[in-house]
Design a protein around this motif. Structure first.
Motif, PDB file in Angstrom:
ATOM      1  N   ARG A 140      -5.428  -0.515   1.283  1.00 34.15           N
ATOM      2  CA  ARG A 140      -5.252   0.422   0.182  1.00 34.15           C
ATOM      3  C   ARG A 140      -4.354  -0.238  -0.837  1.00 34.15           C
ATOM      4  NH1 ARG A 140      -5.263   5.842   3.900  1.00 34.15           N
ATOM      5  NH2 ARG A 140      -7.510   6.094   3.732  1.00 34.15           N
ATOM      6  N   LEU A 142      -2.015  -0.057  -3.945  1.00 32.63           N
ATOM      7  CA  LEU A 142      -1.210   0.920  -4.671  1.00 32.63           C
ATOM      8  C   LEU A 142      -0.864   0.387  -6.054  1.00 32.63           C
ATOM      9  CD1 LEU A 142       1.395   1.842  -1.884  1.00 32.63           C
ATOM     10  CD2 LEU A 142      -0.938   2.660  -2.158  1.00 32.63           C
ATOM     11  N   LEU A 151       6.960   4.349  -3.367  1.00 30.82           N
ATOM     12  CA  LEU A 151       5.580   4.621  -2.965  1.00 30.82           C
ATOM     13  C   LEU A 151       5.159   6.033  -3.351  1.00 30.82           C
ATOM     14  CD1 LEU A 151       5.369   3.039   0.588  1.00 30.82           C
ATOM     15  CD2 LEU A 151       5.005   1.997  -1.633  1.00 30.82           C
ATOM     16  N   SER A 154       3.185   6.258  -6.330  1.00 27.56           N
ATOM     17  CA  SER A 154       2.091   5.291  -6.419  1.00 27.56           C
ATOM     18  C   SER A 154       0.760   6.001  -6.622  1.00 27.56           C
ATOM     19  CB  SER A 154       2.023   4.463  -5.147  1.00 27.56           C
ATOM     20  OG  SER A 154       1.521   5.256  -4.090  1.00 27.56           O
ATOM     21  N   GLN A 156      -3.391   5.391  -5.734  1.00 20.92           N
ATOM     22  CA  GLN A 156      -4.394   4.568  -5.057  1.00 20.92           C
ATOM     23  C   GLN A 156      -5.734   4.644  -5.754  1.00 20.92           C
ATOM     24  OE1 GLN A 156      -4.739   5.727  -0.969  1.00 20.92           O
ATOM     25  NE2 GLN A 156      -2.527   5.822  -0.669  1.00 20.92           N
ATOM     26  N   VAL A 173      -1.781  -2.565   0.718  1.00 16.79           N
ATOM     27  CA  VAL A 173      -1.170  -2.281   2.022  1.00 16.79           C
ATOM     28  C   VAL A 173      -2.272  -2.241   3.077  1.00 16.79           C
ATOM     29  CG1 VAL A 173       0.265  -0.707   3.360  1.00 16.79           C
ATOM     30  CG2 VAL A 173       0.616  -0.899   0.902  1.00 16.79           C
ATOM     31  N   CYS A 217       1.768   5.776  12.549  1.00 17.10           N
ATOM     32  CA  CYS A 217       1.778   4.588  11.689  1.00 17.10           C
ATOM     33  C   CYS A 217       2.488   4.860  10.364  1.00 17.10           C
ATOM     34  CB  CYS A 217       0.355   4.131  11.414  1.00 17.10           C
ATOM     35  SG  CYS A 217       0.309   2.728  10.282  1.00 17.10           S
ATOM     36  N   PRO A 218       3.519   4.066  10.024  1.00 19.15           N
ATOM     37  CA  PRO A 218       4.224   4.273   8.751  1.00 19.15           C
ATOM     38  C   PRO A 218       3.496   3.663   7.554  1.00 19.15           C
ATOM     39  CG  PRO A 218       5.562   3.053  10.363  1.00 19.15           C
ATOM     40  CD  PRO A 218       4.166   3.028  10.841  1.00 19.15           C
ATOM     41  N   TYR A 219       2.376   2.965   7.795  1.00 17.92           N
ATOM     42  CA  TYR A 219       1.688   2.260   6.713  1.00 17.92           C
ATOM     43  C   TYR A 219       0.313   2.846   6.408  1.00 17.92           C
ATOM     44  CZ  TYR A 219       5.431  -0.977   7.826  1.00 17.92           C
ATOM     45  OH  TYR A 219       6.666  -1.513   8.068  1.00 17.92           O
ATOM     46  N   ASP A 220      -0.021   3.978   7.006  1.00 18.91           N
ATOM     47  CA  ASP A 220      -1.317   4.602   6.781  1.00 18.91           C
ATOM     48  C   ASP A 220      -2.435   3.586   6.999  1.00 18.91           C
ATOM     49  OD1 ASP A 220      -3.104   6.559   6.171  1.00 18.91           O
ATOM     50  OD2 ASP A 220      -2.854   6.460   4.005  1.00 18.91           O
ATOM     51  N   ARG A 222      -4.423   3.170   9.721  1.00 18.09           N
ATOM     52  CA  ARG A 222      -5.507   3.446  10.668  1.00 18.09           C
ATOM     53  C   ARG A 222      -6.515   4.415  10.100  1.00 18.09           C
ATOM     54  NH1 ARG A 222      -4.509   2.668  16.517  1.00 18.09           N
ATOM     55  NH2 ARG A 222      -3.192   0.820  16.599  1.00 18.09           N
ATOM     56  N   LEU A 304       8.090  -4.036   3.807  1.00 19.80           N
ATOM     57  CA  LEU A 304       7.848  -2.641   3.462  1.00 19.80           C
ATOM     58  C   LEU A 304       8.343  -1.739   4.595  1.00 19.80           C
ATOM     59  CD1 LEU A 304       6.507  -0.721   1.400  1.00 19.80           C
ATOM     60  CD2 LEU A 304       4.372  -1.016   2.648  1.00 19.80           C
ATOM     61  N   LYS A 305       9.101  -0.726   4.250  1.00 19.91           N
ATOM     62  CA  LYS A 305       9.648   0.230   5.214  1.00 19.91           C
ATOM     63  C   LYS A 305      10.404  -0.463   6.343  1.00 19.91           C
ATOM     64  CE  LYS A 305       6.311   3.703   4.130  1.00 19.91           C
ATOM     65  NZ  LYS A 305       6.276   5.127   4.233  1.00 19.91           N
TER      66      LYS A 305
END
Lengths: 320, 404
Positions: A140, A142, A151, A154, A156, A173, A217-220, A222, A304-305
């Motif tokens: 994805r 951003l 974020l 942001s 998308q 990401v 998941c902190p990164y979206d 999945r 990131l994060k």
């Protein structure tokens, strides 16, 4: 139960049941049974071979003998042919010794063209409504306002035709292949794990589809197969592996695998190969002479994060 | 053994005895449950695309109901503790009704988790030795153990007490009292572990704070007993079993205190989020005020807060010494907590996504029918258990009717 004020125990009553109870009971059970049949009737629409005995009896990936794996791969090959009309070159590719993958993305260079997101779809056989539908892409991109890395503000869904836009910068990401991966911790059945080369994989034949990993998941990163993947025969990439880009069954989670069917055989990930600005750097972090190793040692690297303690294998860096 | 089979046979026959009203009620619930089952069958065929969930909001009404109901199941301890620890006689008479409710509600929880699975056919992957259970790492594996354990404990307690009563025997204390005390701790644990499912996720700041577990317990101990208050009145009205007002007003005290604590913790939460105003406030902002024009949860959460506040004021006033008003307060707070702890907790965890995307969630019709079916199945199960348990408790169903 009292009748005419006379206490009477049910114990006596139930020794023989009255005709009335019998009639009521049998009518009710008859209606109930036909209701049950009616309720289950949609299941007749299940596709043939969607749930097979051999699938149900399959063991966990790490407990499969090479012979068993061969048989499973053969079955999946046939399934792909009969359901999607393509015979894939499907195999199970193991990690190489002495390899630990890492990815770095140059935020100075990325222009937000989204070519990586499209290449990901072309490579990884995700479900799509049309050829340019990238909603299932593992990447994805951003669009962010210059001056901060927030974020929350942001976008998308910006128009990729007009990039790069004034005052904006771009941050793709994808799965960060975390060393301390919250997703693999979450999975109740060990359907997802970290391989020796650092790639976090999912066994699509083992996932129960509870989606706890997606919440973790902190990164979206999945994606879930909300329905049976839709993909035209001419869009299928036949170069497939068991743990990465084979066509997924319905009801399981999938994600970026650093294109392990390519990278474990010495090629670059599809997203890196397509990048027109050379913003992406991929390689073996254990090799001291690799470019990725140089970048992590010498550039200003952003994680990131970082505060979520995931220790990812995916880094961002700045040139200027 | 033969006696036990006779017992089961009698229970079976007894299930079919009953008035037309009993039949009408059970048929209605069965029909609703079957409608839910049919909807679930469609969902199995079509996949979870039959729901309103998306990659962005990947949990919805199923997990919301699940979370709420774990609390209702745990709340049975609010009868068990007074009955067994403080030996309140009035509570001892009704404690079984609470434990039976816990059984039905836990089954509902398990059903809600099952319909949420993308691959229910692989359910056995969670059951050793067929599967590969990620214990003790995954909080979900803890929850599976906690919930099934609680189900077994309550099945044992209820089954043993009822069978003893049926045989007109005094139950042997060491066969069940230790289990009762384990069940007390276990009840607290099921709801704590369920809270930890969310609390353990560092990537979701809306859930990742320690107050969630205590707040879960406080809200559970008001919503669960509120349901029991209404159930007790239904039992004495329709079930043919006299329950006095004492346990009802005992529970009133409990829900008042629990609801106060719940509202207090809500205040703590709101203060932390909004006063510090970090990035992490986004989810709370979405819930209470809407974010970037997306505000579908806003009317829900404010109605929930209004319902809980009105219920609290009513409970604190002498008004609710009258059963009618008490019932109104109970319904208000039950619905209020169902909203606040169901959708009000689950959905904002996903909005915005960790990458800042705002996607709203609305359950589909099919999904709603499945939820309704599970609620009906739970009510069906509980009604049936009461229907066979009450005659046993009253001594009408005995192994040897003439023996006393």
């Amino acid at each position: 139960m009292t009748e005419n004020g006379q206490p009477r125990t049910i114990g006596e009553g139930v020794k023989g049941i009255s005709r009335r109870t019998f009639l009521k009971g049998s009518t009710a059970s008859l209606v109930g049974m036909s209701g049950l049949v009616a309720a289950l009737q949609p299941l007749l629409k299940l596709e043939r071979g969607e749930i097979t005995l051999s699938d149900l009896l399959q063991k966990h990936y790490k407990e499969l003998s090479p012979n068993q794996m061969d048989r499973i791969v053969e079955r999946l090959r046939q399934k792909c042919e009969s359901e999607y009309g393509v015979v894939p070159n499907l195999r199970d590719i193991k990690p190489q010794d002495g390899v630990g993958f890492a990815y770095a993305l140059n935020l100075t260079r990325c222009v937000g063209c989204r070519k990586c997101a499209h290449a990901c779809i072309a490579e990884n056989n995700q479900s799509r409504e049309s050829a340019d539908d990238i909603s299932m892409s593992y990447i994805r991109v951003l669009e962010l306002d210059k001056g901060s890395i927030n974020l929350e503000t942001s976008d998308q869904y910006y128009d990729a035709e007009t990039v790069p836009r004034e005052g904006k910068y771009y941050m793709p990401v994808q799965c960060h292949q975390c060393r301390e991966s919250p997703c693999t911790k979450a999975c109740p059945v060990n359907a997802t794990w970290q391989e020796a080369d650092g790639i976090v994989t999912i066994d699509y034949n083992w996932c129960i589809g509870c989606r706890y990993c997606m919440a973790a998941c902190p990164y979206d990163a999945r994606r879930f197969n909300w329905e049976k993947p839709k993909i035209e025969a001419d869009q299928i990439n036949p170069d497939q592996s068991y743990l990465s880009n084979r066509i997924r069954p319905k009801g399981v989670v999938e994600k970026c695998t650093f294109c392990l069917h390519r990278t474990r055989e010495g090629k670059y990930p599809a997203c890196m190969e397509v990048c027109p600005t050379g913003a992406r750097v991929f390689g073996n972090i254990l090799d001291p002479d690799s470019e990725i190793n140089y970048i992590l040692r010498n550039k200003r690297v952003y994680i990131l994060k970082e505060d979520s303690g995931t220790d990812p294998r995916f880094y961002y860096f700045f040139d200027t | 053994m033969r006696d036990y089979i006779t017992f089961l046979g009698r229970i079976w026959l007894l299930s079919w005895r009953g008035s037309w009203a009993y039949y009408a009620w059970m048929v209605l619930l069965t029909v609703l449950a079957l409608v839910g089952l049919r909807s679930w069958s469609w969902q199995i065929v079509d996949g979870l695309s039959a729901t309103g969930m998306t990659d962005q909001v990947s949990w919805g009404a199923y997990i919301a109901n699940f979370t709420f109901l774990v609390g209702v199941a745990a709340a049975a301890v609010m009868l068990v503790i007074p009955a067994y620890v403080y030996k309140v006689k009035a509570m001892k008479d009704v404690v079984l009704f609470g434990e039976l409710m816990a059984i039905a509600v836990i089954v509902m929880c398990l059903l809600f988790v099952t319909v949420d699975l993308g691959r229910p056919d692989r359910f056995h992957h969670m059951i050793p030795p067929f599967g590969k259970f990620n214990w003790p790492i995954s909080m979900l594996s803890w929850d599976v153990i906690a919930l099934n354990g609680y189900l077994l404990l309550n099945l044992h307690i209820c089954g043993y007490l009822l069978y003893s009563r049926y045989n007109n025997r005094q139950p042997t204390k060491r066969f069940y009292v230790p289990v009762v005390f384990i069940a007390i701790v276990w009840a607290i644990s099921i709801h704590t572990v369920t809270a930890f499912l969310y609390v353990g996720l560092a990537g979701r700041p809306f859930w990742n704070h320690p107050i969630v577990a205590p707040r879960f317990l406080a809200s559970a101990f008001s919503a669960g007993p509120a349901l029991l208050i209404i159930t007790f009145q239904a039992i004495r009205r329709f079930g043919g079993y006299w329950i006095g007002d004492e346990p009802i007003f005992f529970l009133r005290k409990i829900i008042t205190v629990a609801l106060m604590i719940n509202m207090f913790l809500l205040g703590c939460e709101v203060f932390t989020e909004f006063y510090s105003g970090t990035y992490h406030v986004a989810s709370a902002e979405y819930l209470f005020f809407g974010l970037h024009g997306h505000d579908s949860l806003v009317p829900w959460i404010w109605s929930a807060i209004a319902m809980n506040s009105i219920a609290l004021v009513m409970l604190l006033s002498p008004l609710t010494r009258k059963l009618g008003w008490l019932n109104v307060a109970c319904v208000l707070l039950f619905v209020g907590i169902w909203i606040e702890k169901g959708m009000g907790l689950i959905v904002p965890g996903f909005v915005p996504t960790p990458l800042g995307d705002v996607v709203e969630y609305l359950p589909s019709v099919n999904e709603t029918l499945i939820c309704m079916g599970i609620w009906a199945a739970g009510a069906l199960m509980y009604s049936w258990m009461l229907h066979v348990a009450i005659p046993i408790m009253k001594g009408e169903l005995r192994a040897n009717p003439g023996s006393d």
